[in-house]
Design a protein around this motif. Sequence first.
Motif, PDB file in Angstrom:
ATOM      1  N   TRP A 157       0.845  -1.199   0.000  1.00 17.92           N
ATOM      2  CA  TRP A 157       0.000   0.000   0.000  1.00 17.92           C
ATOM      3  C   TRP A 157       0.878   1.247   0.000  1.00 17.92           C
ATOM      4  O   TRP A 157       1.910   1.304   0.686  1.00 17.92           O
ATOM      5  N   SER A 158       0.426   2.263  -0.719  1.00 12.64           N
ATOM      6  CA  SER A 158       1.216   3.495  -0.801  1.00 12.64           C
ATOM      7  C   SER A 158       1.353   4.163   0.568  1.00 12.64           C
ATOM      8  O   SER A 158       2.375   4.775   0.868  1.00 12.64           O
ATOM      9  N   ALA A 159       0.339   4.030   1.438  1.00 10.24           N
ATOM     10  CA  ALA A 159       0.445   4.622   2.781  1.00 10.24           C
ATOM     11  C   ALA A 159       1.636   4.013   3.528  1.00 10.24           C
ATOM     12  O   ALA A 159       2.362   4.718   4.242  1.00 10.24           O
ATOM     13  N   PHE A 160       1.849   2.709   3.362  1.00  8.79           N
ATOM     14  CA  PHE A 160       2.970   2.045   4.039  1.00  8.79           C
ATOM     15  C   PHE A 160       4.287   2.446   3.377  1.00  8.79           C
ATOM     16  O   PHE A 160       5.302   2.650   4.059  1.00  8.79           O
ATOM     17  N   ALA A 161       4.286   2.549   2.043  1.00  9.40           N
ATOM     18  CA  ALA A 161       5.502   2.948   1.323  1.00  9.40           C
ATOM     19  C   ALA A 161       5.949   4.333   1.795  1.00  9.40           C
ATOM     20  O   ALA A 161       7.134   4.567   2.054  1.00  9.40           O
ATOM     21  N   LEU A 162       4.983   5.243   1.935  1.00  7.93           N
ATOM     22  CA  LEU A 162       5.327   6.605   2.370  1.00  7.93           C
ATOM     23  C   LEU A 162       5.870   6.603   3.798  1.00  7.93           C
ATOM     24  O   LEU A 162       6.837   7.297   4.109  1.00  7.93           O
ATOM     25  N   ALA A 163       5.263   5.803   4.677  1.00 11.49           N
ATOM     26  CA  ALA A 163       5.732   5.739   6.066  1.00 11.49           C
ATOM     27  C   ALA A 163       7.140   5.154   6.134  1.00 11.49           C
ATOM     28  O   ALA A 163       7.973   5.602   6.931  1.00 11.49           O
ATOM     29  N   LEU A 164       7.415   4.153   5.297  1.00 14.41           N
ATOM     30  CA  LEU A 164       8.769   3.567   5.257  1.00 14.41           C
ATOM     31  C   LEU A 164       9.779   4.610   4.784  1.00 14.41           C
ATOM     32  O   LEU A 164      10.881   4.718   5.337  1.00 14.41           O
ATOM     33  N   GLN A 165       9.408   5.378   3.773  1.00 13.75           N
ATOM     34  CA  GLN A 165      10.320   6.387   3.217  1.00 13.75           C
ATOM     35  C   GLN A 165      10.633   7.465   4.245  1.00 13.75           C
ATOM     36  O   GLN A 165      11.758   7.940   4.337  1.00 13.75           O
ATOM     37  N   GLU A 166       9.615   7.805   5.041  1.00 17.51           N
ATOM     38  CA  GLU A 166       9.811   8.831   6.064  1.00 17.51           C
ATOM     39  C   GLU A 166      10.846   8.383   7.109  1.00 17.51           C
ATOM     40  O   GLU A 166      11.599   9.199   7.623  1.00 17.51           O
ATOM     41  N   ARG A 167      10.859   7.044   7.391  1.00 15.23           N
ATOM     42  CA  ARG A 167      11.772   6.529   8.429  1.00 15.23           C
ATOM     43  C   ARG A 167      13.157   6.224   7.896  1.00 15.23           C
ATOM     44  O   ARG A 167      14.036   5.855   8.672  1.00 15.23           O
ATOM     45  N   ALA A 168      13.357   6.299   6.599  1.00 16.44           N
ATOM     46  CA  ALA A 168      14.675   5.968   6.038  1.00 16.44           C
ATOM     47  C   ALA A 168      15.095   7.051   5.040  1.00 16.44           C
ATOM     48  O   ALA A 168      15.200   6.798   3.846  1.00 16.44           O
TER      49      ALA A 168
END
Length: 369
Positions: free
Chosen positions: A116-127
């Motif tokens: 899901w794009s919501a998860f992709a965005l959250a992952l990107q924010e943390r890395a």
Amino acid sequence: VTTLSSTTIEARCSALVAQMRDDAIDRLVVGPGSDLRYLTGYDAPALERPTLLVVDVERPPLLLLPELEVLRARAHLAPGVVELHPYREGADPFEVLARARPVAPGRTIALGDQLWSAFALALQERAPGGRWVAGSPVMAGLRSRKDPTEIAALAAVGAAIDHVHAQVASHLVPGRSEREVARVLDGLIRTTHDAVSFVIVAAGPNAASPHHEPGERLLERGDAVVVDIGGTLDGYCSDMTRTYHLGPPSARFAAAYDALEQAQAAATAAVVPGATTGDIDAAARTILTDAGLGPAFVHRTGHGIGLDTHEAPWIVEGGTTVLEPGMTFSIEPGFYLEGLTGARIEDIVAVTASGVRPLNLRPRALEVV
Ligand code: ZN
Ligand code: ZN
Ligand code: ZN
């Protein structure tokens, strides 16, 4: 629900890591869906609480999941290979993951297509500073070469849909609506599969729409009826089309169908290791073009099939993917004449060491009802 053995999970995950090393990918993250099922056997619910498989080249695969789903995951997942990392209700799962598996800046992180794009965005924010790439090239490479167990599963589900098509003609009664026929076929698929994926019944002029949704149109004598149906059995998909005709076809339709049958046979005969996906498409397209039906063949010749109905390899015009033993895909040329009629013939085939093995065996001639 199929559960993969620890040996299979281990083999698939190490093949994945080898491919990641070749492609200079440090981490792959996949969410619920067919990539996760392929790698672990776990059919996770796709919900707002993330379940993420994190594969790092240097460490064992980790499954981040809600604590309340640990027992469910253990029931699906052979032990020993994947490290379960539950997060508590209310905790920030991405924070939990960042602490468990921190990523150094500048790393290349691949994301699965179905994340899901919501998860992709959250992952990107943390890395921050990560290099983000699509996971599909590496996953498609692995998943498109099926092992003998997968071929056996596709042969079994192929036989199941053959069995349904053997009964279709008896339900194509003039006066019945497409939707009524679709409902009957839905039930027949259920008796031989675990679940129904889709049912297309397209009669008369509706046959000109390849993905027609069955509606209120009543079947009439003189109709071509395109029936494209699929389901799943033990996780693997079927997808098969036959065209039926209520009463004898016109000479024009019969000639077009004849070219279609030749096109489908030529594309099937062209399947051999070393041929390209473009070669297979061209084998079908040339015959239809020569018959004056080129513009009426509005889609690719086929698509890979396995845990998903549509997956790599794509049998497209100009395709350069080289066929290898174990690849499985549809061969489904068609012609579509808006306002008039249409037809399609679709079988699933497997590439063998020396040629092709059809996984649907029903006759392909126009079935006049
Ligand atoms: Zn389709
Ligand atoms: Zn198909
Ligand atoms: Zn289909």
